[in-house]
Enzyme design. Structure first.
Site, PDB file in Angstrom:
ATOM      1  N   CYS A  56       0.833  -1.205   0.000  1.00 33.22           N
ATOM      2  CA  CYS A  56       0.000   0.000   0.000  1.00 33.22           C
ATOM      3  C   CYS A  56       0.871   1.259   0.000  1.00 33.22           C
ATOM      4  O   CYS A  56       1.708   1.441   0.877  1.00 33.22           O
ATOM      5  CB  CYS A  56      -0.911  -0.010   1.228  1.00 33.22           C
ATOM      6  SG  CYS A  56      -1.823   1.529   1.420  1.00 33.22           S
ATOM      7  N   CYS A  63       0.428   3.490   3.375  1.00 38.61           N
ATOM      8  CA  CYS A  63       0.893   3.059   4.694  1.00 38.61           C
ATOM      9  C   CYS A  63       2.242   3.738   4.969  1.00 38.61           C
ATOM     10  O   CYS A  63       2.925   4.147   4.044  1.00 38.61           O
ATOM     11  CB  CYS A  63       1.050   1.536   4.719  1.00 38.61           C
ATOM     12  SG  CYS A  63      -0.499   0.657   5.042  1.00 38.61           S
ATOM     13  N   HIS A 119      -6.675   1.847   1.638  1.00 35.64           N
ATOM     14  CA  HIS A 119      -6.260   2.644   2.810  1.00 35.64           C
ATOM     15  C   HIS A 119      -7.193   3.861   2.987  1.00 35.64           C
ATOM     16  O   HIS A 119      -7.515   4.520   2.013  1.00 35.64           O
ATOM     17  CB  HIS A 119      -4.817   3.122   2.588  1.00 35.64           C
ATOM     18  CG  HIS A 119      -4.163   3.602   3.832  1.00 35.64           C
ATOM     19  ND1 HIS A 119      -3.166   2.896   4.473  1.00 35.64           N
ATOM     20  CD2 HIS A 119      -4.381   4.705   4.587  1.00 35.64           C
ATOM     21  CE1 HIS A 119      -2.795   3.564   5.556  1.00 35.64           C
ATOM     22  NE2 HIS A 119      -3.517   4.657   5.642  1.00 35.64           N
ATOM     23  N   HIS A 157      -8.489   7.156   3.012  1.00 34.70           N
ATOM     24  CA  HIS A 157      -7.947   8.427   2.518  1.00 34.70           C
ATOM     25  C   HIS A 157      -9.010   9.201   1.749  1.00 34.70           C
ATOM     26  O   HIS A 157     -10.020   8.642   1.335  1.00 34.70           O
ATOM     27  CB  HIS A 157      -6.745   8.172   1.601  1.00 34.70           C
ATOM     28  CG  HIS A 157      -7.104   7.618   0.249  1.00 34.70           C
ATOM     29  ND1 HIS A 157      -7.537   6.323   0.062  1.00 34.70           N
ATOM     30  CD2 HIS A 157      -7.127   8.194  -0.977  1.00 34.70           C
ATOM     31  CE1 HIS A 157      -7.793   6.118  -1.219  1.00 34.70           C
ATOM     32  NE2 HIS A 157      -7.563   7.251  -1.875  1.00 34.70           N
TER      33      HIS A 157
HETATM   34 ZN   LIG Z   1      -2.220   1.252   3.700  1.00 30.08          ZN
END
Ligand SMILES: [Zn+2]
EC number: 2.7.7.12
Length: 347
Positions: free
Chosen positions: A70, A73, A167, A169
């Site tokens: 990812c 991250c 993720h 966001h």
């Molecule tokens: Zn992530």
């Protein structure tokens, strides 16, 4: 809140927003990145009078990477992501694959938390307040950007919306023009002022509060309701009770109450379709006054939150009437949607 600005290896800007004032952010981006070459172009549609961003370089963007790759991250030994630090609270950086760049505006990514598996609704009030601080700061900062006329902070959540990274966001678009939806609102605002001498946003909020059937949450400083003519199956508009044109103009009392209101709305969204349903896909969109508007104080900052899921396992598609003619057909009466959103309140 502590803000630390730095640059990534290809020159893009990255800003840490930390809850702790003693946070030190000195990690350096170690990746061998080529400078970004973006060829985004804004084209004007002569028939409709609107604009389309043509961004061919976006075809190469990261698409559903495995969780251990990812890019949002934190970085760790041997695996460098977009965020050089080994941990963070909230971070904002320039998108590597922007739809708008250079003279055509700006695109930024906002990571809400370093926790890959969380969603916005999982944040605590302090973390959500930090995200609000970041949105506010970016709105104030992008006012200085010569190409940006209007700032749009938003979150797309869920594969169904086309999110390519799991993720948690959101994004911030700085448009080099006033967007069509804002122009429509400004036109209605002007016509209402002309006809009644009053502010349309104030009247809409007052009418919803007086009617009550579509009110979902009524706080001291914010009110959330399903709009009378909701376009989407479940759609909620969240307004500060004291009208302000944008996020930087919110007062301390409204800023303090915002996290609990917004987190509660997001939690209710995940409960709409009952237990065992996958998380509700949603779009959360801040509407703010364009920067260079003569009477921008007339505009009312508000957030529009909606889902494209209409019932368990079924999505609302923008089909012929919506896509072809801009006429929405909504199968869920707004009063029923509001009723459901009150039923699923946190105990
Ligand atoms: Zn992530």
């Amino acid at each position: 809140m502590k803000k630390t600005a730095t640059r990534l290896a290809d020159g893009r800007e990255l800003i840490y927003y930390d809850a702790r004032d003693d946070a030190v952010r000195d990690a350096v981006d170690q990746r061998p990145l080529d400078p970004i070459a973006t060829r985004s172009e804004i084209r004007h549609d002569r028939l409709l009078g609107d604009r389309v961003a043509i961004a061919s370089h976006r075809q190469a963007r990261t698409y559903h990477p495995p969780a251990d790759e990812c890019p949002l991250c934190p970085s760790r030994e041997g695996r460098h992501s977009e965020i050089p630090a080994s941990d963070y609270d909230v971070v904002v950086f320039e998108n590597r694959f922007p739809s708008l760049a250079g003279d055509s505006g700006r695109c930024e990514v906002v990571c809400f938390t370093s926790d890959h598996a969380a969603s916005f609704a999982d944040l605590d009030a302090e973390q959500a307040a930090l995200v609000l601080d970041a949105w506010t700061d970016r709105t104030a900062e992008l006012a200085q950007h010569p190409a940006v006329e209007q700032v749009f902070c938003f979150e797309n959540r869920g594969k169904e919306i086309g999110v390519t990274l799991g993720h948690p966001h959101g994004q911030i678009y700085g448009y080099p023009f006033v967007t069509p939806r804002t122009q429509l609102m400004l036109r209605s605002l002007g016509e209402h002022r002309e006809a009644t001498g009053r502010n349309l946003f104030d009247d809409v909020v007052a009418d919803e509060l007086a009617d009550g059937r579509r009110v979902v949450l009524d706080g001291e400083h914010w009110v959330a309701f399903v709009p009378y003519a909701a376009h989407w199956p479940y759609e909620v508009h969240l307004y500060p009770k004291r009208r302000v044109p944008d996020l930087p103009a919110l007062d301390e009392a409204a800023r303090t109450e915002f996290p609990q209101m917004y987190l509660e709305l997001l939690k209710r969204f995940d409960r709409i379709f009952g237990e065992g349903e996958p998380p509700t896909p949603y779009i959360s969109a801040w509407h703010q006054a364009p920067y260079r508007l003569t009477d921008r104080g007339e505009f009312a900052l508000h957030l529009e939150l909606f889902t494209i899921r209409r019932t368990s396992g079924k999505l609302k598609f923008l089909a012929g009437s919506e896509s072809g003619m801009n006429v929405f057909i909504n199968d869920v009466p707004p009063e029923a949607a509001a009723e459901r959103l009150r039923e699923v309140a946190s105990k």
